[in-house]
Scaffold this motif. Structure first.
Motif, PDB file in Angstrom:
ATOM      1  N   ASN A 363       0.863  -1.175   0.000  1.00  0.00           N
ATOM      2  CA  ASN A 363       0.000   0.000   0.000  1.00  0.00           C
ATOM      3  C   ASN A 363       0.903   1.229   0.000  1.00  0.00           C
ATOM      4  O   ASN A 363       1.791   1.352   0.856  1.00  0.00           O
ATOM      5  N   SER A 364       0.701   2.121  -0.925  1.00  0.00           N
ATOM      6  CA  SER A 364       1.665   3.203  -1.113  1.00  0.00           C
ATOM      7  C   SER A 364       0.991   4.376  -1.802  1.00  0.00           C
ATOM      8  O   SER A 364      -0.239   4.422  -1.920  1.00  0.00           O
ATOM      9  N   TYR A 365       1.818   5.327  -2.279  1.00  0.00           N
ATOM     10  CA  TYR A 365       1.291   6.553  -2.884  1.00  0.00           C
ATOM     11  C   TYR A 365       2.008   6.805  -4.207  1.00  0.00           C
ATOM     12  O   TYR A 365       3.231   6.676  -4.294  1.00  0.00           O
ATOM     13  N   LEU A 366       1.217   7.200  -5.214  1.00  0.00           N
ATOM     14  CA  LEU A 366       1.736   7.285  -6.577  1.00  0.00           C
ATOM     15  C   LEU A 366       1.657   8.711  -7.106  1.00  0.00           C
ATOM     16  O   LEU A 366       0.670   9.418  -6.905  1.00  0.00           O
ATOM     17  N   TYR A 367       2.733   9.097  -7.800  1.00  0.00           N
ATOM     18  CA  TYR A 367       2.796  10.359  -8.537  1.00  0.00           C
ATOM     19  C   TYR A 367       3.070  10.023 -10.006  1.00  0.00           C
ATOM     20  O   TYR A 367       3.777   9.051 -10.304  1.00  0.00           O
ATOM     21  N   ALA A 368       2.540  10.839 -10.925  1.00  0.00           N
ATOM     22  CA  ALA A 368       2.818  10.596 -12.347  1.00  0.00           C
ATOM     23  C   ALA A 368       2.760  11.903 -13.122  1.00  0.00           C
ATOM     24  O   ALA A 368       1.892  12.750 -12.872  1.00  0.00           O
ATOM     25  N   TRP A 369       3.698  12.036 -14.058  1.00  0.00           N
ATOM     26  CA  TRP A 369       3.764  13.197 -14.945  1.00  0.00           C
ATOM     27  C   TRP A 369       3.851  12.709 -16.389  1.00  0.00           C
ATOM     28  O   TRP A 369       4.483  11.681 -16.675  1.00  0.00           O
ATOM     29  N   PHE A 370       3.232  13.473 -17.305  1.00  0.00           N
ATOM     30  CA  PHE A 370       3.249  13.137 -18.727  1.00  0.00           C
ATOM     31  C   PHE A 370       3.621  14.390 -19.519  1.00  0.00           C
ATOM     32  O   PHE A 370       3.017  15.451 -19.329  1.00  0.00           O
ATOM     33  N   ALA A 383       1.193  17.078 -14.166  1.00  0.00           N
ATOM     34  CA  ALA A 383       1.110  16.087 -13.088  1.00  0.00           C
ATOM     35  C   ALA A 383      -0.299  15.509 -13.085  1.00  0.00           C
ATOM     36  O   ALA A 383      -1.259  16.168 -12.697  1.00  0.00           O
ATOM     37  N   MET A 384      -0.439  14.275 -13.530  1.00  0.00           N
ATOM     38  CA  MET A 384      -1.752  13.645 -13.650  1.00  0.00           C
ATOM     39  C   MET A 384      -2.149  12.868 -12.398  1.00  0.00           C
ATOM     40  O   MET A 384      -3.333  12.643 -12.152  1.00  0.00           O
ATOM     41  N   LEU A 385      -1.166  12.444 -11.618  1.00  0.00           N
ATOM     42  CA  LEU A 385      -1.431  11.769 -10.346  1.00  0.00           C
ATOM     43  C   LEU A 385      -0.564  12.443  -9.297  1.00  0.00           C
ATOM     44  O   LEU A 385       0.653  12.558  -9.473  1.00  0.00           O
ATOM     45  N   ASP A 386      -1.175  12.877  -8.215  1.00  0.00           N
ATOM     46  CA  ASP A 386      -0.449  13.625  -7.196  1.00  0.00           C
ATOM     47  C   ASP A 386      -0.713  13.003  -5.830  1.00  0.00           C
ATOM     48  O   ASP A 386      -1.711  13.277  -5.188  1.00  0.00           O
ATOM     49  N   LYS A 387       0.165  12.111  -5.433  1.00  0.00           N
ATOM     50  CA  LYS A 387       0.068  11.381  -4.168  1.00  0.00           C
ATOM     51  C   LYS A 387      -1.283  10.666  -4.057  1.00  0.00           C
ATOM     52  O   LYS A 387      -2.038  10.847  -3.106  1.00  0.00           O
ATOM     53  N   SER A 396      -6.181  -0.209 -11.109  1.00  0.00           N
ATOM     54  CA  SER A 396      -6.638   0.355 -12.377  1.00  0.00           C
ATOM     55  C   SER A 396      -6.881   1.847 -12.194  1.00  0.00           C
ATOM     56  O   SER A 396      -7.640   2.261 -11.314  1.00  0.00           O
ATOM     57  N   LEU A 397      -6.223   2.661 -13.018  1.00  0.00           N
ATOM     58  CA  LEU A 397      -6.321   4.113 -12.903  1.00  0.00           C
ATOM     59  C   LEU A 397      -6.613   4.717 -14.268  1.00  0.00           C
ATOM     60  O   LEU A 397      -6.185   4.190 -15.302  1.00  0.00           O
ATOM     61  N   LEU A 398      -7.333   5.830 -14.276  1.00  0.00           N
ATOM     62  CA  LEU A 398      -7.636   6.544 -15.510  1.00  0.00           C
ATOM     63  C   LEU A 398      -6.820   7.828 -15.570  1.00  0.00           C
ATOM     64  O   LEU A 398      -6.768   8.588 -14.600  1.00  0.00           O
ATOM     65  N   ILE A 399      -6.195   8.062 -16.712  1.00  0.00           N
ATOM     66  CA  ILE A 399      -5.401   9.259 -16.939  1.00  0.00           C
ATOM     67  C   ILE A 399      -6.114  10.113 -17.983  1.00  0.00           C
ATOM     68  O   ILE A 399      -6.271   9.687 -19.132  1.00  0.00           O
ATOM     69  N   PRO A 400      -6.571  11.321 -17.633  1.00  0.00           N
ATOM     70  CA  PRO A 400      -7.196  12.188 -18.639  1.00  0.00           C
ATOM     71  C   PRO A 400      -6.133  12.816 -19.539  1.00  0.00           C
ATOM     72  O   PRO A 400      -5.215  13.478 -19.061  1.00  0.00           O
ATOM     73  N   VAL A 401      -6.256  12.596 -20.834  1.00  0.00           N
ATOM     74  CA  VAL A 401      -5.284  13.130 -21.793  1.00  0.00           C
ATOM     75  C   VAL A 401      -5.829  14.453 -22.333  1.00  0.00           C
ATOM     76  O   VAL A 401      -6.925  14.485 -22.894  1.00  0.00           O
ATOM     77  N   PHE A 414       6.769   7.999 -13.390  1.00  0.00           N
ATOM     78  CA  PHE A 414       5.993   7.535 -12.243  1.00  0.00           C
ATOM     79  C   PHE A 414       6.922   7.444 -11.035  1.00  0.00           C
ATOM     80  O   PHE A 414       8.041   6.928 -11.134  1.00  0.00           O
ATOM     81  N   ARG A 415       6.444   7.942  -9.894  1.00  0.00           N
ATOM     82  CA  ARG A 415       7.212   7.845  -8.653  1.00  0.00           C
ATOM     83  C   ARG A 415       6.288   7.320  -7.556  1.00  0.00           C
ATOM     84  O   ARG A 415       5.156   7.799  -7.399  1.00  0.00           O
TER      85      ARG A 415
END
Length: 732
Positions: A363-370, A383-387, A396-401, A414-415
């Motif tokens: 169980n953790s926390y995710l960050y993502a940039w595109f 930054a599409m996912l911020d902690k 399963s995650l949705l990324i709005p483009v 991804f971090r």
């Protein structure tokens, strides 16, 4: 640092000496003095690892009971110096046993100094050291450290410095120019010349949302300036390799994250290099333009901060360390085999949501940039996912483009962390624990029908070729189609929708043919052999479907969304149908999404578009009327009005006895009655479908005028329902 401390202490105890020795060398780690009762930490600026060097300090052999500030490291004599607040407040020398020796300094005001550093000038026998301290009310003072420090030392005040009004909490001397640099709480960077007793405002730095005291400041041998924020623990790096600052504007980047504290002060040997000293650091591996190198404050994680291999946080099956931190390293295009934690289920298309599956060890926390605009910068708005909290296993995650996404190849970062960071991290900088994974991705421009965020509603009657109850709710689905484009050609399609009503007693499948008909003589289609079948991605309710939806044995590309819709919808208790009865209007919609890549790009003019050809067909092994008893079930289809059936259709069905259908293939007339009423409709919006057994002409009084006029009259018929006769939640 820890090893130096232990070895030196053993030497002291063996000799019986009571006098603290200096540090043995010029340490690469930074010293961080924190808390109201001083504790000393060693901060590895590369890995962000904080080591407790001294859980407590002593003052001339007695317990220390207060804070120590204004610390600086004197690389001339290898001691630290600071100001001990413990009454009476005094300047102190700190050796490697972390006992403070009080120095007799005259001429200082009775105040608590919390800003300080050591200036070292000259070389060899001519090398001299001075301790500088500052408070806004009293100004700047200089204390020589070159003679017998057991004797009284006179401090020197810089006249007028009490009027500088600098809201600073630490400063540091540049190792080459011997200019002081300090950062105010609002990010204002100042340059101080102690020879001329002048200050110069340089610029206001972007400190990534940090505010409040920057209580610790350091330099390294290359002229890189580091400032640690008390509240967040983030350490910001500023390139001041050219000093004084002339002809350029410095910028700040988060370099690493250390411990936060209400009281914070730092010191470091300014002639020491910041370098990689730990093998358990995971670096990013996107091209160096993405601020990936250590010199650019690149992303990195000390993935095993406790050195025990236990409870590690990472993505995918494993994590490993690699010393990939220079532009030359990245130019070799390294492959990190542990970058295996993110699977891309659907393509990245402008204006669409993309599904990804992220696998986490804990169980953790995710960050993502595109990098949507392909400028080789992971900006804050990318930054599409911020902690975002994720669970151990698959997520399963949705990324709005964004609609403005450029087509082509770009990168995503991804971090993952355990969430203990004091404030949210950025795309760069060091973090203790976790992992960074960089991926090259392909993005596509698109044209979506009806638009990127809207639906059309498709509504079907399944009694064809007989009129039936004409309530148009045997299957009701929201639907959207998208063409992926690259370099002016179509490279793929995306079909998506949600089943919102099933009022059929028969069992029907739902499919889409990649086909449209512009006029009686012009058709556009995608052939089955143009599809890259192996790379089709297909989900229902977010679950990846393992079987290919591309119907076998056909020349046209026909995609089977559901062989039997009833296999996927769930009726509420006491309901005969799904969201079509007056007392059964709720129920979880069933979503679907399918991405269909083409083997080679297809010219826009030859590629079908808009709604394409969605249709229903009879499910195998289920009764579909007596007239179908001797006919293959798959050969029964219902299409939109005047849309020709597929090659699977049986022409025998045009001549069923008692039929209400008036199809005339020779005249390109299909699936309509003699009065022009259809068995399938496309409504250009989300729509409230009729309640079970209520004829659509009763639920929507203007529908008949629309249908019998070939769509010329009452074109907004669908916006004027009799609310008591429709499913009011149908459009939701």
């Amino acid at each position: 640092m820890k090893q130096t401390y232990i070895a030196t202490m053993c030497m002291l105890f063996a000799s019986g000496s009571a006098i603290a020795d200096p540090f043995e060398n010029c340490p690469s780690k930074a010293f961080l003095m924190q808390d109201s009762v001083a504790k000393l930490y060693g901060i590895d600026l590369v890995s962000a690892k904080a080591t407790t060097i001294a859980a407590s300090l002593t003052r001339e052999g007695a317990a220390n009971t207060s804070s120590v500030n204004a610390v600086g490291f004197n690389y001339k004599d290898q001691y630290m110096y600071g100001y001990s607040k413990q009454a009476p407040g005094r300047v102190v020398q700190i050796g490697n046993d972390y006992d403070m020796t009080v120095l007799d300094i005259t001429g200082l005001p009775d105040t608590n100094f919390y800003v300080g550093d050591i200036q070292v000038t000259g070389s060899g026998a001519n090398q001299e050291a001075y301790y500088f301290v500052y408070t806004p009310n009293s100004g700047l003072y200089k204390i020589p450290l070159n003679g017998d420090l057991t004797q009284s030392i006179a401090s020197i005040q810089y006249t007028g410095s009490e009027n500088w009004n600098l809201n600073i909490f630490d400063f540091a001397f540049h190792p080459n120019s011997n200019l002081l640099y300090a950062m105010e709480s609002n990010g204002n960077l100042h340059e101080i010349n102690v020879d001329t007793a002048t200050t110069t405002f340089i610029t206001q730095l972007d400190t990534a949302g940090d505010s409040g005291a920057f209580g610790a400041a350091y330099f390294d041998v290359n002229g890189q300036f580091y400032a640690s924020n008390n509240k967040s623990g983030k350490i910001h790096k500023v390139d001041l390799s050219v000093s004084p600052v002339v002809g350029y504007t410095p910028t700040a980047a988060v370099f690493t994250s250390g411990p936060k504290s209400g009281q914070n002060d730092g010191a470091r040997c300014a002639i020491a290099e910041v370098k990689v000293t730990d093998n358990s650091i995971d670096f990013g591996d996107a091209p160096s333009g993405y601020a990936t190198t250590l010199a650019d404050s690149g992303p990195r994680h000390l993935y095993d901060p406790d050195d025990d291999g236990e409870n590690l946080v990472y993505l995918g099956a494993s994590v490993d360390g690699e010393n990939i931190n220079t532009a030359a390293d990245l130019a070799a295009e390294p492959i990190d085999n542990s970058d295996d934690g993110v699977a891309f289920v659907t393509d990245f298309v402008g204006g669409q949501n993309t599904q990804i599956i992220v696998t986490a060890s804990q169980n953790s926390y995710l960050y993502a940039w595109f990098d949507w605009n392909q400028d080789q910068v992971f900006s804050a708005d990318e930054a599409m996912l911020d902690k975002v909290a994720i669970n151990a296993g698959d997520n399963s995650l949705l990324i709005p483009v964004p609609e403005t996404t450029l087509e082509g190849n770009t990168w995503a970062r991804f971090r993952v962390t355990d969430g203990s960071e004091a404030s949210n991290i950025s795309a760069t900088g060091g973090v203790s624990g976790g992992e960074v994974e960089d991926y090259e991705i392909t993005t596509y421009a698109s044209d979506a029908y009806p638009s990127e965020n809207d639906w059309v509603t498709l509504s079907y009657e399944d009694k064809w070729p007989f009129a039936g109850d004409y309530d148009f709710n045997d299957l009701v689905t929201h639907f959207r189609s998208t063409r992926y484009k690259e370099n002016g050609a179509v490279v793929g399609y995306r079909l998506e929708g949600e089943i919102i009503g099933v009022g059929a007693t028969y069992h029907n499948g739902f499919a889409v043919r990649l086909y449209d008909q512009i006029n009686a003589s012009t058709e556009r289609r995608v052939n089955r052999n143009e599809i890259d079948e192996a790379n089709i991605s297909f989900t229902i309710d977010g679950v990846v479907q393992e079987t290919s939806p591309l119907e076998a044995g056909r020349s046209d590309a026909i995609l089977i969304v559901m062989e039997d819709v009833w296999d996927y919808v769930q009726k509420n208790g006491g309901c005969q149908y799904f969201r079509t009865e007056a007392n059964c209007q709720s129920g979880t919609k069933v979503t679907f999404s399918m991405t269909i890549p083409l083997l080679t790009p297809k010219a826009l003019a030859d590629s079908p578009a808009n709604v394409l050809d969605p249709f229903i067909f009879a499910s195998a092994d289920h009764f579909h009327g007596d007239f179908m008893n001797s006919i293959d079930k798959r050969s029964w289809e219902v299409h939109l009005k005047n849309r020709a059936p597929t090659e699977a259709f049986s022409n025998e069905l045009y001549s069923v006895s008692g039929s209400d259908d008036a199809s005339n293939p020779a005249a390109n007339s299909y699936f309509q009655t003699t009065s022009g009423l259809p068995w399938a409709m496309e409504i250009g919006a989300a729509w409230k479908h009729p309640i079970e057994t209520i004829d659509i002409t009763n639920a929507y009084p203007k529908f008949a005028a629309f249908a019998t006029s070939a769509g010329k009259n009452s074109i907004t018929w669908y916006s004027e329902p009799q609310l008591s006769k429709v499913i009011t939640s149908g459009a939701q």
